[in-house]
Write a protein that holds these residues in place. Sequence first.
Motif, mmCIF file in Angstrom:
data_model
loop_
_atom_site.group_PDB
_atom_site.id
_atom_site.type_symbol
_atom_site.label_atom_id
_atom_site.label_comp_id
_atom_site.label_asym_id
_atom_site.label_seq_id
_atom_site.Cartn_x
_atom_site.Cartn_y
_atom_site.Cartn_z
ATOM 1 N N ASP A 85 0.878 -1.198 -0.160
ATOM 2 C CA ASP A 85 0.064 0.287 -0.180
ATOM 3 C C ASP A 85 0.703 1.264 0.041
ATOM 4 O O ASP A 85 0.783 2.470 -1.126
ATOM 5 N N ALA A 86 1.997 1.458 0.860
ATOM 6 C CA ALA A 86 2.098 2.283 1.174
ATOM 7 C C ALA A 86 4.001 2.719 0.113
ATOM 8 O O ALA A 86 3.978 3.852 -0.633
ATOM 9 N N ALA A 87 4.103 1.557 -0.512
ATOM 10 C CA ALA A 87 4.467 1.926 -2.293
ATOM 11 C C ALA A 87 3.894 2.159 -3.423
ATOM 12 O O ALA A 87 4.744 2.621 -3.459
ATOM 13 N N GLU A 88 2.975 1.185 -2.970
ATOM 14 C CA GLU A 88 1.885 1.335 -4.489
ATOM 15 C C GLU A 88 2.325 3.658 -4.562
ATOM 16 O O GLU A 88 1.520 4.185 -5.270
ATOM 17 N N ALA A 89 1.378 3.751 -3.117
ATOM 18 C CA ALA A 89 1.304 5.360 -3.020
ATOM 19 C C ALA A 89 2.335 6.502 -3.711
ATOM 20 O O ALA A 89 2.112 7.611 -3.905
ATOM 21 N N GLU A 90 3.501 5.898 -3.280
ATOM 22 C CA GLU A 90 5.092 6.608 -4.113
ATOM 23 C C GLU A 90 5.187 6.006 -5.277
ATOM 24 O O GLU A 90 5.430 7.337 -6.373
ATOM 25 N N GLU A 91 4.292 4.906 -6.298
ATOM 26 C CA GLU A 91 5.053 4.964 -6.973
ATOM 27 C C GLU A 91 3.850 5.744 -7.784
ATOM 28 O O GLU A 91 3.774 6.027 -9.265
ATOM 29 N N ARG A 92 2.513 5.642 -7.394
ATOM 30 C CA ARG A 92 1.887 6.370 -8.046
ATOM 31 C C ARG A 92 2.267 8.135 -8.038
ATOM 32 O O ARG A 92 1.660 8.781 -9.156
ATOM 33 N N GLU A 93 2.597 8.614 -6.492
ATOM 34 C CA GLU A 93 3.413 10.065 -7.154
ATOM 35 C C GLU A 93 3.991 10.147 -8.346
ATOM 36 O O GLU A 93 4.542 10.779 -9.132
ATOM 37 N N SER A 171 10.514 5.708 -3.943
ATOM 38 C CA SER A 171 11.010 6.083 -3.147
ATOM 39 C C SER A 171 9.999 7.525 -3.543
ATOM 40 O O SER A 171 9.136 8.161 -4.345
ATOM 41 N N PRO A 172 10.448 8.221 -2.015
ATOM 42 C CA PRO A 172 10.855 7.758 -1.017
ATOM 43 C C PRO A 172 10.782 6.676 -0.451
ATOM 44 O O PRO A 172 9.503 6.902 -0.426
ATOM 45 N N MET A 173 11.594 6.403 0.156
ATOM 46 C CA MET A 173 11.243 5.203 1.328
ATOM 47 C C MET A 173 11.124 5.621 2.517
ATOM 48 O O MET A 173 11.266 4.178 3.506
ATOM 49 N N LYS A 174 11.225 6.200 2.968
ATOM 50 C CA LYS A 174 10.749 6.671 4.812
ATOM 51 C C LYS A 174 9.705 5.421 5.670
ATOM 52 O O LYS A 174 9.622 5.814 6.479
ATOM 53 N N LEU A 176 9.237 2.632 5.646
ATOM 54 C CA LEU A 176 9.784 1.333 5.353
ATOM 55 C C LEU A 176 10.367 1.255 6.874
ATOM 56 O O LEU A 176 10.030 0.632 7.815
ATOM 57 N N ASN A 177 10.386 2.545 7.386
ATOM 58 C CA ASN A 177 11.030 2.189 9.571
ATOM 59 C C ASN A 177 9.756 2.858 9.577
ATOM 60 O O ASN A 177 10.005 1.856 10.747
ATOM 61 N N GLU A 178 8.384 2.784 9.451
ATOM 62 C CA GLU A 178 7.216 2.626 10.395
ATOM 63 C C GLU A 178 7.192 1.607 10.772
ATOM 64 O O GLU A 178 6.826 0.907 11.423
ATOM 65 N N ILE A 179 7.165 0.936 9.128
ATOM 66 C CA ILE A 179 5.798 -0.136 8.703
ATOM 67 C C ILE A 179 6.867 -1.593 9.361
ATOM 68 O O ILE A 179 6.389 -2.343 10.448
ATOM 69 N N LEU A 180 8.658 -1.193 9.066
ATOM 70 C CA LEU A 180 9.234 -2.273 9.364
ATOM 71 C C LEU A 180 10.126 -1.972 11.363
ATOM 72 O O LEU A 180 10.492 -2.587 12.059
ATOM 73 N N ALA A 181 9.385 -1.359 12.058
ATOM 74 C CA ALA A 181 9.996 -0.642 13.018
ATOM 75 C C ALA A 181 11.316 -0.163 13.131
ATOM 76 O O ALA A 181 12.803 -1.044 14.341
ATOM 77 N N ARG A 182 12.272 0.670 12.269
ATOM 78 C CA ARG A 182 13.486 0.645 12.010
ATOM 79 C C ARG A 182 13.999 1.474 12.464
ATOM 80 O O ARG A 182 13.204 2.786 12.186
ATOM 81 N N PRO A 183 14.660 1.914 13.006
ATOM 82 C CA PRO A 183 14.993 3.143 14.328
ATOM 83 C C PRO A 183 15.765 4.246 12.782
ATOM 84 O O PRO A 183 15.792 3.706 11.044
ATOM 85 N N ILE A 184 15.842 5.853 13.412
ATOM 86 C CA ILE A 184 16.248 6.731 12.082
ATOM 87 C C ILE A 184 17.309 6.892 11.554
ATOM 88 O O ILE A 184 17.195 7.069 10.632
ATOM 89 N N GLU A 186 19.347 3.973 9.914
ATOM 90 C CA GLU A 186 18.490 2.954 9.217
ATOM 91 C C GLU A 186 17.814 3.429 7.896
ATOM 92 O O GLU A 186 16.548 3.895 7.963
ATOM 93 N N ARG A 187 18.444 3.599 6.691
ATOM 94 C CA ARG A 187 17.282 4.149 5.667
ATOM 95 C C ARG A 187 17.254 3.229 4.512
ATOM 96 O O ARG A 187 18.063 2.608 4.169
ATOM 97 N N GLY A 188 16.353 3.002 4.156
ATOM 98 C CA GLY A 188 15.768 2.203 3.080
ATOM 99 C C GLY A 188 16.339 2.531 1.716
ATOM 100 O O GLY A 188 17.002 3.424 1.273
ATOM 101 N N PHE A 189 16.696 0.970 1.186
ATOM 102 C CA PHE A 189 18.026 0.604 0.380
ATOM 103 C C PHE A 189 17.415 0.528 -1.190
ATOM 104 O O PHE A 189 17.003 1.114 -2.316
#
Length: 218
Positions: A85-93, A171-174, A176-184, A186-189
Amino acid sequence: MSDGPAMIPAPYLGVSPDAARERVATFTEHLERRRSVRHFADTPLPDGVLETAIRAAASAPSGAHVQPWRFVVVTDPEVRRRLRDAAEAEEREFYERRASAEWLAALRALGTDAEKPFLTDAPAVIAVFEVHRGPHSPKPYYVKESVGIAVGFLLAALHQAGLATLTHTPSPMKFLNEILARPIEERGFLLIPVGYPADGAEVPALARKPLEEVIVRL
């Protein structure tokens, strides 16, 4: 006295010239069959294969040996749905507002659009993160180069296991941090769906550049 790691003899594999040629040819022929797949079956993956492939990725060289990578294996269907859902929202943009006409034309030739069903169809998605300086991580060096090499190892290992993959870079992939509970720090690659091709799955008939176009001899 050096404060670095203890030194050990460099590995010597003892491969003869003939064996070297045979090994690299076999590896190359196998790797040339790797293709990016966008349609996955829901067939379960063999136990332990993802973990072993990530071990291969984590053996990659890195700047100052900081190893600035994190691999998050996502198999939970609900988490994969949220990623989609989140990736598709970024992709539509991207498709509707940010991409140039030239870029869209190049993507159209490959049949891609803002819909990303592979994020929920594949039985696993590996989210790859760059690890930057943080409370529990030192300053890294050559981060993108290091993580890129590790991802190359990972794709080769998964292909060796007979699995199909795709490299997806919303892109952007921020998100990922929220959905996967990763600390700030760590930046999505990128995201890598992993699985077996769906019945009837097809890939574009693409030709790779010949060797003489990509190699320079001096």
